[in-house]
Design a protein around this motif. Sequence first.
Motif, mmCIF file in Angstrom:
data_model
loop_
_atom_site.group_PDB
_atom_site.id
_atom_site.type_symbol
_atom_site.label_atom_id
_atom_site.label_comp_id
_atom_site.label_asym_id
_atom_site.label_seq_id
_atom_site.Cartn_x
_atom_site.Cartn_y
_atom_site.Cartn_z
ATOM 1 N N ASP A 77 0.964 -1.149 0.123
ATOM 2 C CA ASP A 77 -0.048 -0.053 -0.111
ATOM 3 C C ASP A 77 0.718 1.061 0.018
ATOM 4 O O ASP A 77 0.510 2.186 -0.785
ATOM 5 N N ASN A 78 2.031 1.179 0.513
ATOM 6 C CA ASN A 78 2.842 2.581 0.644
ATOM 7 C C ASN A 78 3.981 2.517 -0.357
ATOM 8 O O ASN A 78 4.202 3.563 -0.670
ATOM 9 N N PHE A 79 4.606 1.276 -0.589
ATOM 10 C CA PHE A 79 5.722 1.531 -1.532
ATOM 11 C C PHE A 79 5.456 0.672 -2.999
ATOM 12 O O PHE A 79 6.248 0.739 -3.618
ATOM 13 N N GLY A 80 4.229 -0.074 -2.933
ATOM 14 C CA GLY A 80 3.960 -0.632 -4.188
ATOM 15 C C GLY A 80 4.221 -2.207 -4.389
ATOM 16 O O GLY A 80 4.162 -2.856 -5.348
ATOM 17 N N ARG A 81 5.163 -2.619 -3.701
ATOM 18 C CA ARG A 81 5.908 -3.835 -3.769
ATOM 19 C C ARG A 81 6.466 -4.370 -2.550
ATOM 20 O O ARG A 81 6.353 -3.847 -1.621
ATOM 21 N N LEU A 82 7.189 -5.700 -2.732
ATOM 22 C CA LEU A 82 8.021 -6.235 -1.678
ATOM 23 C C LEU A 82 9.157 -6.818 -2.305
ATOM 24 O O LEU A 82 8.930 -7.604 -3.456
ATOM 25 N N ASP A 83 10.325 -6.693 -1.760
ATOM 26 C CA ASP A 83 11.186 -7.433 -2.053
ATOM 27 C C ASP A 83 12.162 -8.168 -1.092
ATOM 28 O O ASP A 83 12.517 -9.465 -1.753
ATOM 29 N N THR A 84 11.905 -7.921 -0.004
ATOM 30 C CA THR A 84 12.688 -8.526 1.095
ATOM 31 C C THR A 84 11.666 -8.659 2.371
ATOM 32 O O THR A 84 11.227 -7.533 2.667
ATOM 33 N N TYR A 85 11.875 -10.015 2.949
ATOM 34 C CA TYR A 85 11.192 -10.123 4.243
ATOM 35 C C TYR A 85 11.964 -10.706 5.085
ATOM 36 O O TYR A 85 12.639 -11.566 4.982
ATOM 37 N N VAL A 86 12.085 -10.064 6.196
ATOM 38 C CA VAL A 86 13.294 -10.437 7.362
ATOM 39 C C VAL A 86 12.407 -10.815 8.526
ATOM 40 O O VAL A 86 11.634 -9.899 9.189
ATOM 41 N N ASN A 87 12.375 -12.012 8.857
ATOM 42 C CA ASN A 87 11.682 -12.613 9.947
ATOM 43 C C ASN A 87 12.641 -12.763 11.266
ATOM 44 O O ASN A 87 13.469 -13.551 11.373
ATOM 45 N N ASN A 88 12.804 -11.462 11.639
ATOM 46 C CA ASN A 88 13.559 -11.034 12.967
ATOM 47 C C ASN A 88 13.029 -11.125 14.138
ATOM 48 O O ASN A 88 13.902 -11.685 15.182
ATOM 49 N N ALA A 89 11.884 -11.268 14.372
ATOM 50 C CA ALA A 89 11.182 -10.754 15.964
ATOM 51 C C ALA A 89 11.397 -12.290 16.501
ATOM 52 O O ALA A 89 11.367 -13.533 15.732
ATOM 53 N N GLY A 90 11.711 -12.802 17.643
ATOM 54 C CA GLY A 90 11.952 -13.670 18.322
ATOM 55 C C GLY A 90 11.873 -13.409 19.845
ATOM 56 O O GLY A 90 12.292 -12.449 20.489
ATOM 57 N N ILE A 91 11.723 -14.488 20.687
ATOM 58 C CA ILE A 91 11.571 -14.360 22.161
ATOM 59 C C ILE A 91 12.433 -15.601 22.877
ATOM 60 O O ILE A 91 12.792 -16.493 22.199
ATOM 61 N N MET A 92 12.829 -15.272 23.790
ATOM 62 C CA MET A 92 13.840 -16.427 24.540
ATOM 63 C C MET A 92 13.234 -16.916 26.035
ATOM 64 O O MET A 92 12.418 -16.038 26.782
ATOM 65 N N ILE A 93 13.497 -18.048 26.241
ATOM 66 C CA ILE A 93 12.936 -18.656 27.685
ATOM 67 C C ILE A 93 14.403 -19.256 28.256
ATOM 68 O O ILE A 93 14.730 -20.064 27.198
ATOM 69 N N VAL A 94 14.594 -18.921 29.330
ATOM 70 C CA VAL A 94 15.900 -19.488 30.014
ATOM 71 C C VAL A 94 15.338 -20.442 31.141
ATOM 72 O O VAL A 94 14.766 -20.079 32.131
ATOM 73 N N LYS A 95 15.433 -21.734 31.017
ATOM 74 C CA LYS A 95 14.758 -22.769 32.011
ATOM 75 C C LYS A 95 15.578 -24.199 31.742
ATOM 76 O O LYS A 95 15.930 -24.661 30.613
ATOM 77 N N PRO A 96 15.797 -24.932 32.929
ATOM 78 C CA PRO A 96 16.139 -26.070 32.595
ATOM 79 C C PRO A 96 14.908 -26.993 31.902
ATOM 80 O O PRO A 96 13.893 -26.554 32.201
ATOM 81 N N ILE A 97 15.225 -28.169 31.365
ATOM 82 C CA ILE A 97 14.175 -28.914 30.569
ATOM 83 C C ILE A 97 13.177 -29.427 31.545
ATOM 84 O O ILE A 97 11.929 -29.333 31.083
ATOM 85 N N THR A 98 13.451 -29.623 32.852
ATOM 86 C CA THR A 98 12.741 -30.156 33.664
ATOM 87 C C THR A 98 11.476 -29.163 34.365
ATOM 88 O O THR A 98 10.624 -29.574 34.857
ATOM 89 N N ALA A 99 12.002 -27.855 33.914
ATOM 90 C CA ALA A 99 10.977 -26.981 34.335
ATOM 91 C C ALA A 99 10.253 -26.266 33.284
ATOM 92 O O ALA A 99 9.337 -25.477 33.414
ATOM 93 N N ILE A 100 10.390 -26.555 32.087
ATOM 94 C CA ILE A 100 9.774 -26.038 30.784
ATOM 95 C C ILE A 100 8.111 -26.830 30.829
ATOM 96 O O ILE A 100 8.154 -27.827 31.006
ATOM 97 N N ASN A 101 7.195 -25.868 30.818
ATOM 98 C CA ASN A 101 5.915 -26.207 30.743
ATOM 99 C C ASN A 101 5.075 -26.206 29.338
ATOM 100 O O ASN A 101 5.789 -25.598 28.432
ATOM 101 N N GLU A 102 3.804 -26.420 29.296
ATOM 102 C CA GLU A 102 3.369 -26.423 28.046
ATOM 103 C C GLU A 102 3.134 -24.945 27.548
ATOM 104 O O GLU A 102 3.265 -24.649 26.356
ATOM 105 N N ASP A 104 5.027 -22.507 28.242
ATOM 106 C CA ASP A 104 6.556 -22.253 27.695
ATOM 107 C C ASP A 104 6.690 -22.539 26.275
ATOM 108 O O ASP A 104 6.821 -21.384 25.296
ATOM 109 N N LEU A 105 6.353 -23.512 25.847
ATOM 110 C CA LEU A 105 6.581 -24.089 24.483
ATOM 111 C C LEU A 105 5.561 -23.519 23.467
ATOM 112 O O LEU A 105 6.118 -23.123 22.405
ATOM 113 N N GLU A 106 4.388 -23.364 24.044
ATOM 114 C CA GLU A 106 3.355 -22.990 23.134
ATOM 115 C C GLU A 106 3.822 -21.429 22.923
ATOM 116 O O GLU A 106 3.836 -20.972 21.551
#
Length: 261
Positions: A77-102, A104-106
């Motif tokens: 709508d603003n620039f007429g086209r698309l040339d590059t899409y950067v999937n940059n967004a992300g989040i982090m979870i720091v936990k031992p495996i035994t503490a990860i819950n549903e 967290d993973l979802e």
Amino acid sequence: MAENRVAVVTGSGQGIGEAIVCQLAADGYDVVVADLNEDHAKKVVDKINASGKRAVAVQGDVAKKADHQRFVQTAVDNFGRLDTYVNNAGIMIVKPITAINEEDLEKIYQVNVFGDIWGIQAAVTQFQKQDDGDKVRKIINASSVAGHFGDALMAAYGSTKFAVRGITQVAAQEFGKQHITVNAYCPGIVDTPMWTQIDRDMVKLLGGKVGDYWKKFSSSISVGKPETPQEVADFVSYLGSPKSDYMNGQAVQIDGGMRMI
């Protein structure tokens, strides 16, 4: 054919994403600053527009398929086209495996994995609508050194970044003959708000004081210093340029020699 190049960068309201979207603008792209935090996105847009380049902000959640479609439509709508899409967004979870819950993973898979697939789908749909001839269009995903090597307490995060590498390889094979390349960048220890939070989470789990784990991880980098967001953006600049047109399906560590393969 339009000569302007247009990029969408998700999670570009701060940190690595902000550096990437600003660098692409400096490279001559018109850019869409997509972020969950609308105020952050607008501040980045104001900075880019003040430099004489063109940018627009859009608020959205990368975990939602429809929001990626809206990001792409904002570009069109603003620039007429698309040339590059950067999937940059992300989040982090720091936990031992035994503490990860549903929950967290979802949450982390919805953002880091589902989000990349929705972004690829939205970008490819638009690329296929455009009459671009043999012009190469780009999809660039954020993986991590944690997507090459497993680290303690990072099973949830690392598994998503391993998944991003796999998705990148599959998409590269599926779309390469359509003049669409798919590659990934894999940062190491980067001075961003995410790493500030990782350090705090490590303190809560393992003890010590804030800054201890930032120093510990940084000490393993062979060039002797942690990474800046701009150093990641410089590599993404290459991935977004015609100089990388023959590169496809790669997930490259840009980590100062923290891990070598």
